[in-house]
Scaffold this motif. Structure first.
Motif, PDB file in Angstrom:
ATOM      1  N   ARG A 152       0.846  -1.196   0.000  1.00  0.00           N
ATOM      2  CA  ARG A 152       0.000   0.000   0.000  1.00  0.00           C
ATOM      3  C   ARG A 152       0.877   1.241   0.000  1.00  0.00           C
ATOM      4  O   ARG A 152       1.812   1.356   0.792  1.00  0.00           O
ATOM      5  N   GLY A 153       0.568   2.164  -0.887  1.00  0.00           N
ATOM      6  CA  GLY A 153       1.341   3.396  -0.952  1.00  0.00           C
ATOM      7  C   GLY A 153       1.003   4.172  -2.210  1.00  0.00           C
ATOM      8  O   GLY A 153      -0.001   3.904  -2.885  1.00  0.00           O
ATOM      9  N   ARG A 154       1.839   5.127  -2.533  1.00  0.00           N
ATOM     10  CA  ARG A 154       1.619   5.969  -3.709  1.00  0.00           C
ATOM     11  C   ARG A 154       2.494   5.504  -4.863  1.00  0.00           C
ATOM     12  O   ARG A 154       3.592   4.984  -4.669  1.00  0.00           O
ATOM     13  N   ARG A 155       1.997   5.704  -6.063  1.00  0.00           N
ATOM     14  CA  ARG A 155       2.753   5.335  -7.253  1.00  0.00           C
ATOM     15  C   ARG A 155       3.847   6.372  -7.513  1.00  0.00           C
ATOM     16  O   ARG A 155       3.579   7.585  -7.481  1.00  0.00           O
ATOM     17  N   PRO A 156       5.075   5.927  -7.785  1.00  0.00           N
ATOM     18  CA  PRO A 156       6.161   6.897  -8.059  1.00  0.00           C
ATOM     19  C   PRO A 156       5.817   7.865  -9.177  1.00  0.00           C
ATOM     20  O   PRO A 156       6.130   9.059  -9.087  1.00  0.00           O
ATOM     21  N   ALA A 157       5.165   7.376 -10.241  1.00  0.00           N
ATOM     22  CA  ALA A 157       4.822   8.272 -11.351  1.00  0.00           C
ATOM     23  C   ALA A 157       3.839   9.345 -10.912  1.00  0.00           C
ATOM     24  O   ALA A 157       3.910  10.502 -11.362  1.00  0.00           O
ATOM     25  N   ASP A 158       2.909   8.986 -10.011  1.00  0.00           N
ATOM     26  CA  ASP A 158       1.951   9.983  -9.504  1.00  0.00           C
ATOM     27  C   ASP A 158       2.663  11.050  -8.673  1.00  0.00           C
ATOM     28  O   ASP A 158       2.321  12.239  -8.735  1.00  0.00           O
ATOM     29  N   ILE A 159       3.625  10.620  -7.871  1.00  0.00           N
ATOM     30  CA  ILE A 159       4.378  11.564  -7.040  1.00  0.00           C
ATOM     31  C   ILE A 159       5.101  12.573  -7.915  1.00  0.00           C
ATOM     32  O   ILE A 159       5.041  13.794  -7.678  1.00  0.00           O
ATOM     33  N   ARG A 160       5.755  12.082  -8.955  1.00  0.00           N
ATOM     34  CA  ARG A 160       6.522  12.985  -9.827  1.00  0.00           C
ATOM     35  C   ARG A 160       5.588  13.904 -10.629  1.00  0.00           C
ATOM     36  O   ARG A 160       5.893  15.083 -10.839  1.00  0.00           O
ATOM     37  N   ARG A 161       4.450  13.385 -11.058  1.00  0.00           N
ATOM     38  CA  ARG A 161       3.515  14.227 -11.809  1.00  0.00           C
ATOM     39  C   ARG A 161       2.952  15.330 -10.921  1.00  0.00           C
ATOM     40  O   ARG A 161       2.816  16.488 -11.346  1.00  0.00           O
ATOM     41  N   ALA A 162       2.629  14.997  -9.675  1.00  0.00           N
ATOM     42  CA  ALA A 162       2.124  16.014  -8.748  1.00  0.00           C
ATOM     43  C   ALA A 162       3.157  17.112  -8.532  1.00  0.00           C
ATOM     44  O   ALA A 162       2.821  18.299  -8.462  1.00  0.00           O
ATOM     45  N   ARG A 163       4.421  16.729  -8.441  1.00  0.00           N
ATOM     46  CA  ARG A 163       5.474  17.736  -8.275  1.00  0.00           C
ATOM     47  C   ARG A 163       5.555  18.661  -9.480  1.00  0.00           C
ATOM     48  O   ARG A 163       5.732  19.880  -9.338  1.00  0.00           O
ATOM     49  N   ARG A 164       5.426  18.084 -10.691  1.00  0.00           N
ATOM     50  CA  ARG A 164       5.486  18.920 -11.899  1.00  0.00           C
ATOM     51  C   ARG A 164       4.336  19.926 -11.913  1.00  0.00           C
ATOM     52  O   ARG A 164       4.527  21.088 -12.283  1.00  0.00           O
ATOM     53  N   ILE A 165       3.160  19.460 -11.528  1.00  0.00           N
ATOM     54  CA  ILE A 165       2.004  20.363 -11.519  1.00  0.00           C
ATOM     55  C   ILE A 165       2.246  21.520 -10.554  1.00  0.00           C
ATOM     56  O   ILE A 165       1.995  22.690 -10.885  1.00  0.00           O
ATOM     57  N   LEU A 166       2.740  21.205  -9.354  1.00  0.00           N
ATOM     58  CA  LEU A 166       2.990  22.261  -8.363  1.00  0.00           C
ATOM     59  C   LEU A 166       4.099  23.198  -8.830  1.00  0.00           C
ATOM     60  O   LEU A 166       3.980  24.425  -8.697  1.00  0.00           O
TER      61      LEU A 166
END
Length: 347
Positions: A66-80
């Motif tokens: 259980r956790g977050r997907r690495p690709a989702d983490i990186r995409r969220a950073r790009r958006i911010l």
């Protein structure tokens, strides 16, 4: 682009006679977002990993499904990043906020047991040719590769890191693994580093005060206590906050950020002996992995090239790594035999 540490605000050797004999050097790595190549030193860049060699796996028992997907983490950073660069006053749009909420959602990986092999994350690779203060590896090996488990549930307490280091001879790798295995989810986003190129810079450094000879440490502490008392007296007399005076720990001795060699900081705990478990030789600092490249105070360590940039265009956390609540992982090596197991501490 070169990164240059500004001169220290005070001549520390003149301020504290006797300190000069303890002078050393450390190499600030200055990681900054980029597109490193496999042949370069980097943080979270492509690793020079042989196609026929098994990838490092964590097999220690802990939950890993259980956790977050690495690709989702990186995409969220790009958006911010894009939002704050576009408009520092308002940040993400409502549509972007909705997307960020979705990207921050945890996912469940079905059918994974607590002891199933879990791919470790490649954190960094450092070629000795690039890093002046990087200690020698065993048997003329010139490339250090650093890995860690993306979950924070190891050791006796069940909340510790799992870090693995590997030295290799770079010239022996002929065919490189193009697509390393990756965990489907990670337990902590601070372990997912952003790809960064390095801008190594060798600078002068001095030991943590508590590791200096007692008389010299007492003089440093006494001088800073006197400055603090004077500042308090000034505030009581004028009601105005006095300017921060440069401090030995934070401005004059050990630079913050990722660096190789030099002296370890013990700003959270008292200095601890780090002796080699194999031969009892006192170990020396190999590498510091840091959450931040400079602190939020005077910022005296911000490179010259970045001091005048707008705040939204310079970041003290370019790697996006978070190492514990305190911010530093110090990794030590045995000077008698670099092949002996490493040790590490969190500060």
């Amino acid at each position: 682009m070169t990164r240059t540490t500004p001169p220290r605000p005070l001549d520390v050797e003149k301020l504290y006679p006797g300190l000069a004999v303890h002078r050393g050097t450390t190499t600030r790595l200055h990681p900054r977002p980029g597109t490193p190549r496999v042949s370069e030193s980097s943080v979270a860049g492509p690793l020079l990993w042989p196609v026929d060699e098994p990838w490092p796996m964590c097999t220690e028992p802990h939950g890993r499904g259980r956790g977050r997907r690495p690709a989702d983490i990186r995409r969220a950073r790009r958006i911010l990043d894009d939002a704050w660069a576009r408009d520092p006053s308002s940040g993400p749009t409502d549509e972007e906020r909705e997307l960020l909420t979705e990207l921050r959602r945890e996912h469940h990986v079905a059918g994974i047991a607590d002891t199933d092999p879990l791919p470790m994350l490649g954190v960094a690779q450092l070629y000795r040719r690039d890093i002046p203060d990087l200690r020698p590896g065993p048997d003329d090996r010139d490339l250090l590769q650093v890995f860690w488990c993306p979950f924070d549930r190891h050791g006796r307490t069940g909340y510790g890191m799992s870090v693995r280091l590997l030295w290799r001879r770079s010239w022996e790798v002929t065919e490189v693994l193009d697509t390393p295995p990756q965990p489907e989810v990670v337990g902590f986003e601070g372990y997912v580093a952003e790809p960064c190129v390095l801008h190594p810079e060798q600078v002068v450094t001095y030991p943590f005060a508590g590791t200096l000879p007692e008389e010299l440490c007492a003089r440093i502490d006494g001088a800073e206590d006197a400055l603090e008392e004077a500042a308090e007296a000034e505030y009581e007399a004028t009601g105005e906050e006095p300017a921060d005076e440069p401090a030995y720990q934070y401005d004059l001795s050990i630079p913050p950020g990722w660096r190789a060699g030099g002296f370890a900081s013990w700003h959270v705990t008292d200095p601890a002996r780090m002796d080699c478990a194999s031969c009892a030789t006192p170990m020396e600092l190999l590498l510091t992995v840091a959450s931040s490249e400079w602190d939020g105070g005077s910022g005296s360590w911000i490179p010259v090239e970045e001091r005048d940039l707008p705040r939204n265009l310079r970041s003290p956390t370019p790697t996006e790594v978070t190492v514990s609540r305190w911010g530093q992982l110090n990794i030590f090596a045995c000077p008698a035999d670099p092949g002996h197991p490493h040790r590490w501490s969190l500060q």
